[in-house]
Design an enzyme around this catalytic site. Structure first.
Site, PDB file in Angstrom:
ATOM      1  CE  LYS A 323      -2.561  -0.687   3.704  1.00 24.51           C
ATOM      2  NZ  LYS A 323      -2.544  -2.068   4.164  1.00 24.51           N
ATOM      3  NE  ARG A 400      -8.759  -9.703   3.102  1.00 27.99           N
ATOM      4  CZ  ARG A 400      -9.355  -8.832   2.287  1.00 27.99           C
ATOM      5  NH1 ARG A 400      -9.995  -9.266   1.211  1.00 27.99           N
ATOM      6  NH2 ARG A 400      -9.319  -7.543   2.536  1.00 27.99           N
TER       7      ARG A 400
END
Length: 542
Positions: A323, A400
């Site tokens: 990111k 996740r």
């Protein structure tokens, strides 16, 4: 060790007495707009509704009227005026008076009452007061029959005082002492139930502070091993109701937690799978709950570039998805374990409260997401402990992957309901802003339970749709699923991903707390989630 310190040790007491008779350092009076007279000809600025305050003003020769007029104090929320009283024989037994505005009426929401308590804490801290009283200028409408209103307001004000006094100064060379030791509440009622409610508020606010300090701890201090140690310490402190099980990397491999271990593979700090279990005194269990928290003690997959014109975008650098953002925040990736901090804070509070009839499992797959030659790569296929395969198309969508194996583990415990909490997606923060968590669940019943819990706690949540048609973008040509989809609806697809690892018979909710985990204005953790989790467990208690 993260050197978690004890929260402010304050004794709260509810008293039925005239506020003018109280003795101590600072008397804080909660004043509504209707308590302040709009008439300019009156000798006192306080109305008949605030008779006790008007009486005090008269005994002080109009000092309160004079000071409030000079400061244009009108009882509006957020306003306050404080003054030091003259010392002379025969005057009142308190040194300072502070008028605290609460708005049109005495606030009924937990958040507003807690904010009032924080204001009082700031005044007491500034005055270095050792004792304080919180009094009502006038009895709020509905409080005569509304015992719950009084109890909840008193508890929220008390929580605000404790939280407002706390300062995390563990890593500063100078230290500041909290002087305040005693707080009396006047006009809220009294009795055993009030005493229990104030004790409850103390337990929960102390647990919130514990969670805040975990998240505030830098990643070189709070490693997965240290987080596991802190969790074990909670179990040791309340060993009559809590036990701890810590699984090392070898045991996790035996349990085929390939998804979790793929994330942990790049770090020199080994993973620790943490499982605390609360069993009620007496052993009578009617419901089994699990709370799963994301436990990434650091997420290295964040590269900050100044003067970038986009907010968030994924790029591939050296074979990794990273990111990039316009704000320098890589140092805040220590907060990626905010979900686990919330559940361990809740475990600490519940160890003190000891609710009957409910068994609770607190689970966190703790690790770091780092960059090295042993780490997972884009395109890798990993297998979770329920046998489902995942194509890793984004190495920064790691939370996740750890939650997947944690959810499978929780389901194998035979629980009835699961809530998982995670600082999972920036998409949820963009959608709901910095103070609201997103929730996704297929269960309307569980949604109603949690709504009742967060209304009691004063924390903010908003339900997002678990739109099944979005799953199409998560399908892989070589595995059962991808670990990310399109940025459009990214918080929803993250929830759909987690749903693949929960048994259909188990009621499940995902909480994306990426926004409210951190207060950017104060530059500190918030302890978000602790009080709502405690309330939810109590709802499920007999």
């Amino acid at each position: 060790m993260p050197n978690v310190v004890d929260p402010p040790q304050i004794s709260f007491a509810a008293k039925d007495m005239d506020l003018t008779e109280w003795e101590g350092d600072i008397l804080a009076v909660l004043v509504t707009e209707t308590d302040v007279s709009k008439a300019t000809s009156s000798s006192s600025r306080f109305t008949n509704a605030a008779a006790a305050l008007a009486k005090l003003d008269g005994e002080l020769g109009g000092l309160l009227s004079e000071a409030s007029a000079e400061e244009e104090f009108a009882g509006r929320a957020g306003q306050s005026v404080a003054l030091r009283l003259p010392t002379a024989p025969g005057l009142h037994g308190f040194k300072r008076v502070c008028l605290v505005g609460v708005g049109n009426n005495m606030p009924s929401s937990a958040a507003a009452c807690r904010s009032t308590g924080e204001t009082i804490a700031a005044v007491a801290k500034s005055a270095q007061a050792r004792s304080a009283a919180v009094a009502l200028a006038s009895p709020p409408p509905g409080w005569v029959q509304g015992e719950d209103l009084r109890l909840n307001a008193a508890a929220a004000v008390a929580s605000g005082v404790v939280l407002g006094l706390h300062e995390d100064r563990r890593y500063k060379s100078d230290s500041k002492k909290v002087h305040l030791k005693q707080v009396d509440l006047i006009g809220f009622g009294s009795g055993q139930e009030m005493g229990r409610k104030l004790q409850y508020a103390n337990h929960v606010s102390s647990a919130v502070i514990f969670a805040k300090e975990l998240v505030n701890s830098p990643a070189n201090v709070l490693t997965p091993a240290v987080l596991a140690e802190e969790a074990s310490n909670i179990a040791s402190s309340y060993s009559d109701v809590l036990t701890a099980t810590i699984l090392d990397e070898e045991k996790c491999r035996e349990l085929k937690m390939g998804s979790y271990l793929a994330v942990a593979a790049a770090s020199a700090n080994p993973p620790h799978f943490i499982h605390l279990c609360y069993k009620p005194p007496g052993g009578n269990v009617k419901r089994k709950l699990a709370i799963v928290g994301k436990g990434l003690t650091f997420d290295r997959f964040y590269l900050s570039l100044d003067n970038l014109l986009i907010v968030t975008k994924f790029v591939c650098i050296g074979g990794y998805n990273i990111k990039i953002g316009a704000v320098t925040t890589i140092e805040l990736m220590k907060k990626d374990m905010g979900g686990s901090a919330a559940l361990f804070g809740a475990a600490k509070a519940l160890g003190q409260i000891k609710p009957p009839g409910v068994e609770v499992h607190f689970i966190s797959a703790a690790c770091e997401n780092m960059i090295s030659g042993t780490g997972m790569r884009p395109g890798d296929i990993v297998t979770a402990s329920n046998g489902k395969t995942i194509e890793v198309d984004n190495t920064d969508a790691e939370g996740r992957l750890t939650l997947a194996d944690a959810l499978v583990y929780a389901c194998k415990l035979g629980v009835d309901k699961i809530i998982d909490l995670a600082t999972l997606t920036g998409y949820c923060r963009i959608a709901l802003g910095p103070s609201i968590a997103g929730i996704l669940t297929p269960s309307d019943e569980l949604d109603k339970e949690v709504a009742a819990a967060y209304e009691a706690s004063g924390e903010k949540f908003w339900r997002l749709p678990l739109e099944e048609s979005y799953w199409e973008q998560m399908k892989s040509s070589v595995a059962d699923m991808l670990n990310t989809g399109s940025p459009l609806g990214g918080a929803i697809t993250a929830g759909l991903f987690l749903k693949q690892f929960v048994d259909e018979k188990v009621k499940w909710m995902h909480v994306d707390m990426a926004g409210p985990v951190w207060n950017y204005k104060k530059q500190e953790a918030t302890g978000f989630g602790v009080s709502t989790l405690v309330e939810w467990v109590l709802i499920n208690s007999s």
